[in-house]
Design a protein around this motif. Sequence first.
Motif, PDB file in Angstrom:
ATOM      1  N   SER A   1       3.666  14.375  16.909  1.00 35.49           N
ATOM      2  CA  SER A   1       4.163  15.050  18.115  1.00 35.49           C
ATOM      3  C   SER A   1       5.407  15.868  17.764  1.00 35.49           C
ATOM      4  CB  SER A   1       4.519  14.018  19.193  1.00 35.49           C
ATOM      5  OG  SER A   1       3.377  13.322  19.618  1.00 35.49           O
TER       6      SER A   1
ATOM      7  N   PHE B   1       0.805  17.096  20.475  1.00 35.18           N
ATOM      8  CA  PHE B   1       0.851  15.672  20.775  1.00 35.18           C
ATOM      9  C   PHE B   1      -0.051  14.925  19.797  1.00 35.18           C
ATOM     10  CE2 PHE B   1      -2.545  17.446  23.363  1.00 35.18           C
ATOM     11  CZ  PHE B   1      -3.573  16.515  23.296  1.00 35.18           C
TER      12      PHE B   1
ATOM     13  N   GLN C   1      -3.492  10.812  26.411  1.00 36.21           N
ATOM     14  CA  GLN C   1      -2.355  11.563  25.882  1.00 36.21           C
ATOM     15  C   GLN C   1      -2.433  13.041  26.254  1.00 36.21           C
ATOM     16  OE1 GLN C   1       0.542  10.581  24.100  1.00 36.21           O
ATOM     17  NE2 GLN C   1      -0.174   8.677  25.063  1.00 36.21           N
TER      18      GLN C   1
ATOM     19  N   HIS D   1       0.424  14.923  28.617  1.00 36.31           N
ATOM     20  CA  HIS D   1       1.232  16.039  28.121  1.00 36.31           C
ATOM     21  C   HIS D   1       0.971  17.324  28.910  1.00 36.31           C
ATOM     22  CE1 HIS D   1       1.964  13.328  24.724  1.00 36.31           C
ATOM     23  NE2 HIS D   1       3.000  14.094  24.457  1.00 36.31           N
TER      24      HIS D   1
END
Length: 379
Positions: free
Chosen positions: A47, A60, A87, A91
């Motif tokens: 990330s 990410f 994820q 994000h």
Amino acid sequence: MKLLIVTTSYPDDSDGAAAAGVFVRDFALALVEQGHQVSVIAPSQTSRITDENNVRVQRFAVPKLPLSLLKPHDPRDWTAIIHTLRQGQHHVNHICATYRPDYIFALWALPSGAWARQASRRYGVPYGTWALGSDIWSLGKIPLIRQGLRHVLRHAAHRYADGLQLAQDVTDISGLNCDFLPSARRLLVTNPRTIASTPPYRLAFLGRWHPNKGIDLLLEVLEQLTDNDWQRIEHLRIFGGGAMHAQVHQHCARLIALGRPIEIGGFLDQSAASELLNWTDFVLIPSRIESIPVIFSDAMQARRPVIAMPTGDLPALLNEHGCGEVAADISAAAFAFALRKALQSNASEYASGTQSACARFDIAESARRFTRNIELRSQ
């Protein structure tokens, strides 16, 4: 205009193995050059947030790359898939809350389009999708996923596809119009070499060593060529990599031992790819499954004719522009016939065809069309 590009493929440390990601970067740069603020969010091994030529890139971390290797039908991949989906959504939501984009552009319809749709509902930001092929032709065949795909497409403000047949397939799934938006990466060819007009010719293959890309069919073709055929070939360069690495190297080693003028190498970055295309006279595209491969638009930018299998939109494009030879069917024998025809031709006679096809695959023009459509919708 503040634009957010959500993509599962964006060049990182090495762009040679991610041709699709390279054209996404060039598309983002074209938007910046046209005066827009662009932010990109994409998966990576780590990330981090970087500024890359005035494009804000937020990466990410995910368990496995490329995401195309994750198989929904394989329980061993379920943990990685769930982690990646969570994820990605987290994000995308966070950047929408902080960056406040005017528009989200999802590359591709899944999973990026699903992330964009949820963020759109939460923050009131319109989104569009750009289908590449694998999201429609592979994931779209799984019943539950196809239903989710339909919802993503139907709620998008705009739907695009980088292939003609693919655009029709998106229309069939969504019941709504989908526009053809050509994808291409920018290749800078310095000191362009004049293409040969008589044999022996230089040939090149650049791409993944995977059955879909037909590298095994190309190897079979090379076995079928006679000594007279090889006299019309000055040199053949095969570059790339992938699951068929051992097979490609073993097969080429055997041909080289027989005295065939073959060179083999790995993936190439953009500069090296430009040099390879400038070096060659014909680009080989033996794919079994394609929409419009990036290597096709690369070849057109370099003004190099192609020898291709009749897959996806390639037959229509080659027949329309006259920018190379297309096999009669997807087989080694048919590709060998098309190759022999090209080897007996005047390669420079394809020049007008490659020029007209090149004009159609201009990433700056694709970026202009994209933003014009957004502006028209907002009026």
